[in-house]
Design a protein around this motif. Structure first.
Motif, PDB file in Angstrom:
ATOM      1  N   PHE A  62       0.838  -1.183   0.000  1.00 29.37           N
ATOM      2  CA  PHE A  62       0.000   0.000   0.000  1.00 29.37           C
ATOM      3  C   PHE A  62       0.878   1.239   0.000  1.00 29.37           C
ATOM      4  O   PHE A  62       2.050   1.175   0.336  1.00 29.37           O
ATOM      5  N   LEU A  63       0.319   2.353  -0.388  1.00 29.99           N
ATOM      6  CA  LEU A  63       1.077   3.599  -0.522  1.00 29.99           C
ATOM      7  C   LEU A  63       1.120   4.381   0.782  1.00 29.99           C
ATOM      8  O   LEU A  63       0.089   4.614   1.405  1.00 29.99           O
ATOM      9  N   ILE A  64       2.332   4.757   1.182  1.00 29.21           N
ATOM     10  CA  ILE A  64       2.534   5.663   2.318  1.00 29.21           C
ATOM     11  C   ILE A  64       3.413   6.791   1.789  1.00 29.21           C
ATOM     12  O   ILE A  64       4.509   6.544   1.296  1.00 29.21           O
ATOM     13  N   PRO A  65       2.972   8.032   1.883  1.00 29.89           N
ATOM     14  CA  PRO A  65       3.778   9.150   1.380  1.00 29.89           C
ATOM     15  C   PRO A  65       5.098   9.311   2.131  1.00 29.89           C
ATOM     16  O   PRO A  65       5.194   9.006   3.316  1.00 29.89           O
ATOM     17  N   GLU A  66       6.119   9.802   1.415  1.00 30.88           N
ATOM     18  CA  GLU A  66       7.406  10.097   2.048  1.00 30.88           C
ATOM     19  C   GLU A  66       7.216  11.122   3.155  1.00 30.88           C
ATOM     20  O   GLU A  66       6.302  11.945   3.115  1.00 30.88           O
ATOM     21  N   ASP A  67       8.088  11.074   4.147  1.00 25.03           N
ATOM     22  CA  ASP A  67       8.114  11.936   5.330  1.00 25.03           C
ATOM     23  C   ASP A  67       6.977  11.670   6.306  1.00 25.03           C
ATOM     24  O   ASP A  67       6.882  12.332   7.326  1.00 25.03           O
ATOM     25  N   ARG A  68       6.133  10.699   6.033  1.00 22.39           N
ATOM     26  CA  ARG A  68       5.058  10.340   6.958  1.00 22.39           C
ATOM     27  C   ARG A  68       5.653   9.558   8.122  1.00 22.39           C
ATOM     28  O   ARG A  68       6.550   8.742   7.944  1.00 22.39           O
ATOM     29  N   MET A  69       5.169   9.822   9.332  1.00 28.07           N
ATOM     30  CA  MET A  69       5.606   9.080  10.510  1.00 28.07           C
ATOM     31  C   MET A  69       4.745   7.836  10.661  1.00 28.07           C
ATOM     32  O   MET A  69       3.527   7.894  10.475  1.00 28.07           O
ATOM     33  N   VAL A  70       5.393   6.707  10.978  1.00 25.27           N
ATOM     34  CA  VAL A  70       4.709   5.429  11.137  1.00 25.27           C
ATOM     35  C   VAL A  70       5.243   4.734  12.391  1.00 25.27           C
ATOM     36  O   VAL A  70       6.265   5.137  12.947  1.00 25.27           O
ATOM     37  N   PHE A  71       4.544   3.694  12.791  1.00 17.50           N
ATOM     38  CA  PHE A  71       4.974   2.868  13.911  1.00 17.50           C
ATOM     39  C   PHE A  71       5.158   1.445  13.412  1.00 17.50           C
ATOM     40  O   PHE A  71       4.238   0.858  12.843  1.00 17.50           O
ATOM     41  N   LEU A  72       6.357   0.897  13.605  1.00 13.11           N
ATOM     42  CA  LEU A  72       6.686  -0.471  13.229  1.00 13.11           C
ATOM     43  C   LEU A  72       6.539  -1.354  14.452  1.00 13.11           C
ATOM     44  O   LEU A  72       7.071  -1.043  15.518  1.00 13.11           O
ATOM     45  N   THR A  73       5.823  -2.466  14.295  1.00 10.98           N
ATOM     46  CA  THR A  73       5.716  -3.455  15.363  1.00 10.98           C
ATOM     47  C   THR A  73       6.220  -4.787  14.834  1.00 10.98           C
ATOM     48  O   THR A  73       5.802  -5.232  13.765  1.00 10.98           O
ATOM     49  N   MET A  74       7.152  -5.378  15.587  1.00 16.79           N
ATOM     50  CA  MET A  74       7.637  -6.726  15.303  1.00 16.79           C
ATOM     51  C   MET A  74       7.399  -7.536  16.569  1.00 16.79           C
ATOM     52  O   MET A  74       7.461  -7.002  17.681  1.00 16.79           O
ATOM     53  N   GLN A  75       7.137  -8.813  16.409  1.00 20.55           N
ATOM     54  CA  GLN A  75       6.800  -9.671  17.531  1.00 20.55           C
ATOM     55  C   GLN A  75       7.799  -9.541  18.671  1.00 20.55           C
ATOM     56  O   GLN A  75       9.009  -9.600  18.463  1.00 20.55           O
ATOM     57  N   GLY A  76       7.282  -9.321  19.878  1.00 16.55           N
ATOM     58  CA  GLY A  76       8.109  -9.257  21.073  1.00 16.55           C
ATOM     59  C   GLY A  76       8.731  -7.907  21.363  1.00 16.55           C
ATOM     60  O   GLY A  76       9.436  -7.761  22.354  1.00 16.55           O
ATOM     61  N   LEU A  77       8.472  -6.903  20.512  1.00 12.91           N
ATOM     62  CA  LEU A  77       9.059  -5.579  20.717  1.00 12.91           C
ATOM     63  C   LEU A  77       7.965  -4.514  20.797  1.00 12.91           C
ATOM     64  O   LEU A  77       6.898  -4.662  20.205  1.00 12.91           O
ATOM     65  N   GLU A  78       8.264  -3.461  21.498  1.00 13.04           N
ATOM     66  CA  GLU A  78       7.363  -2.310  21.547  1.00 13.04           C
ATOM     67  C   GLU A  78       7.328  -1.647  20.173  1.00 13.04           C
ATOM     68  O   GLU A  78       8.312  -1.714  19.433  1.00 13.04           O
TER      69      GLU A  78
END
Length: 106
Positions: free
Chosen positions: A50-66
């Protein structure tokens, strides 16, 4: 954000090719499944459909991590380069690489 921004391609930290399932979400948005394919202490490269514009802030979640806040630094087709708001601690980076040893490039 750290003054003088870390750039994902600057190679300030060692990188590891990985294949880690995760989720990404924009502030106030829903989660989307992604795959982290490259990881360093300063950022990561992901594949998503999916499209996310450049400079956009996001949150990455990987198993076992905040969830970790990051900025979309660039994108080409379905691949995105992301810069962590705060670089990962060395121990966290090593934990992720250790958690997925069979996925690490030899």
């Amino acid at each position: 954000m750290v003054e003088g921004r870390y750039h994902v391609n600057s190679r300030l930290f060692p990188r590891g090719e990985v294949s880690i399932p995760g989720e990404i979400r924009e502030r106030g948005g829903g989660k989307q499944k992604i795959s982290v394919i490259d990881l360093s202490q300063s950022g990561f490269k992901m594949h998503c459909m999916f499209l996310i514009p450049e400079d956009r802030m996001v949150f990455l979640t990987m198993q076992g991590l905040e969830p970790m806040e990051a900025r979309i630094a660039w994108h080409r087709h379905d691949f995105y380069g992301c810069e962590f708001k705060r670089p990962l601690y060395q121990a966290v980076f090593e934990h992720v690489i250790r958690t997925y040893p069979m996925l690490r490039k030899a």
